[in-house]
Design a protein around this motif. Structure first.
Motif, mmCIF file in Angstrom:
data_model
loop_
_atom_site.group_PDB
_atom_site.id
_atom_site.type_symbol
_atom_site.label_atom_id
_atom_site.label_comp_id
_atom_site.label_asym_id
_atom_site.label_seq_id
_atom_site.Cartn_x
_atom_site.Cartn_y
_atom_site.Cartn_z
ATOM 1 N N ASN A 79 -0.637 0.917 -4.879
ATOM 2 C CA ASN A 79 -0.860 -0.329 -4.156
ATOM 3 C C ASN A 79 -0.340 -1.526 -4.947
ATOM 4 O O ASN A 79 0.118 -2.493 -4.380
ATOM 5 C CB ASN A 79 -2.348 -0.519 -3.881
ATOM 6 N N THR A 83 -4.496 -4.995 -5.579
ATOM 7 C CA THR A 83 -5.057 -3.923 -4.759
ATOM 8 C C THR A 83 -6.060 -4.497 -3.767
ATOM 9 O O THR A 83 -6.914 -3.797 -3.276
ATOM 10 C CB THR A 83 -5.741 -2.860 -5.642
ATOM 11 N N GLN A 84 -5.945 -5.777 -3.453
ATOM 12 C CA GLN A 84 -6.851 -6.420 -2.511
ATOM 13 C C GLN A 84 -6.707 -5.853 -1.114
ATOM 14 O O GLN A 84 -5.624 -5.511 -0.677
ATOM 15 C CB GLN A 84 -6.545 -7.917 -2.403
ATOM 16 N N HIS A 85 -7.825 -5.825 -0.427
ATOM 17 C CA HIS A 85 -7.834 -5.477 0.985
ATOM 18 C C HIS A 85 -7.910 -6.784 1.758
ATOM 19 O O HIS A 85 -8.555 -7.731 1.351
ATOM 20 C CB HIS A 85 -9.052 -4.614 1.329
ATOM 21 N N ARG A 86 -7.260 -6.856 2.897
ATOM 22 C CA ARG A 86 -7.281 -8.040 3.750
ATOM 23 C C ARG A 86 -8.075 -7.720 5.006
ATOM 24 O O ARG A 86 -7.980 -6.624 5.540
ATOM 25 C CB ARG A 86 -5.860 -8.452 4.156
ATOM 26 N N ARG A 87 -8.855 -8.683 5.484
ATOM 27 C CA ARG A 87 -9.601 -8.500 6.719
ATOM 28 C C ARG A 87 -9.163 -9.524 7.741
ATOM 29 O O ARG A 87 -9.137 -10.714 7.469
ATOM 30 C CB ARG A 87 -11.099 -8.649 6.470
ATOM 31 N N GLU A 146 -9.692 -3.995 8.577
ATOM 32 C CA GLU A 146 -9.394 -4.051 7.150
ATOM 33 C C GLU A 146 -7.977 -3.519 6.975
ATOM 34 O O GLU A 146 -7.622 -2.491 7.549
ATOM 35 C CB GLU A 146 -10.392 -3.175 6.394
ATOM 36 N N SER A 149 -4.869 -2.596 4.056
ATOM 37 C CA SER A 149 -4.600 -2.370 2.644
ATOM 38 C C SER A 149 -3.202 -1.776 2.490
ATOM 39 O O SER A 149 -2.735 -1.045 3.362
ATOM 40 C CB SER A 149 -5.647 -1.438 2.028
ATOM 41 N N LYS A 185 -0.350 0.723 1.441
ATOM 42 C CA LYS A 185 -0.388 2.178 1.291
ATOM 43 C C LYS A 185 0.799 2.716 0.510
ATOM 44 O O LYS A 185 0.659 3.660 -0.248
ATOM 45 C CB LYS A 185 -0.450 2.835 2.666
ATOM 46 N N PHE A 203 1.340 -0.186 5.518
ATOM 47 C CA PHE A 203 -0.003 -0.727 5.372
ATOM 48 C C PHE A 203 -0.960 0.129 6.188
ATOM 49 O O PHE A 203 -0.637 0.529 7.309
ATOM 50 C CB PHE A 203 -0.067 -2.177 5.872
ATOM 51 N N TYR A 247 -4.539 0.380 8.202
ATOM 52 C CA TYR A 247 -5.547 -0.471 8.827
ATOM 53 C C TYR A 247 -6.708 0.394 9.295
ATOM 54 O O TYR A 247 -6.559 1.580 9.569
ATOM 55 C CB TYR A 247 -4.964 -1.282 9.996
#
Length: 156
Positions: A6, A13-17, A22, A24, A26, A39, A41
């Motif tokens: 990532n 390695t942040q996840h976005r919402r 969500e 992230s 990949k 990415f 989801y």
């Protein structure tokens, strides 16, 4: 297909919402000669679930499923090239899985449109339905009209 950590995709390695999803990073891969970012989801909650309608013995049943999948985008432009979807309900012999893959292409007219859709339904791991659609020969639709206003002579 090669995958990477990532960190090499986004620097973190942040996840976005976004709303109830969500996202992230990949990995990195290629589709033909185009480099792509992938990415993942996952739908966390919300009313925008996948609705699957089934008809059994004169009764209609609606299943509401949370979805997850991957979004493949062109590395240079972030134009979507592929979106996959996976949703399941039930357990063991009652497991029902819906899977789909939609491939996209930018048309000569600048629109991003689907070129193929593949859908599969599995029950207890066995394929029970498969649908494949292919879209091609996109054409630009145009229309025009003229509006004219005429002044009418008003007589007293």
């Amino acid at each position: 297909m090669s995958h990477c950590s990532n960190r090499s995709l986004t620097g973190t390695t942040q996840h976005r919402r976004i709303l109830h999803y969500e996202f992230s990073p990949k990995g990195i891969a290629a589709m033909g000669d185009v480099g792509v970012y992938i990415f993942h989801y996952r739908q966390l909650d919300g009313a925008e679930t996948l609705t699957v309608l089934e008809r059994e013995a004169k009764r209609e049943n609606a299943r509401q499923l949370l979805v997850e999948g991957d979004i493949w985008v062109a590395a240079e432009t972030y134009t979507p090239l592929r979106i996959t979807l996976h949703a399941t309900s039930g357990e063991g012999e009652k497991t029902i899985a819906e899977e789909a893959e939609v491939n996209y292409k930018t048309t000569p007219y600048g629109s991003v449109l689907p070129t193929s859709v593949a859908h599969r339904e599995l029950r207890a791991g066995r394929l029970v339905a498969e649908n494949n659609f292919v879209y091609a020969e996109f054409h630009k639709f145009a229309a025009s009209s003229d509006i004219k206003f005429e002044v009418l002579d008003e007589k007293p």
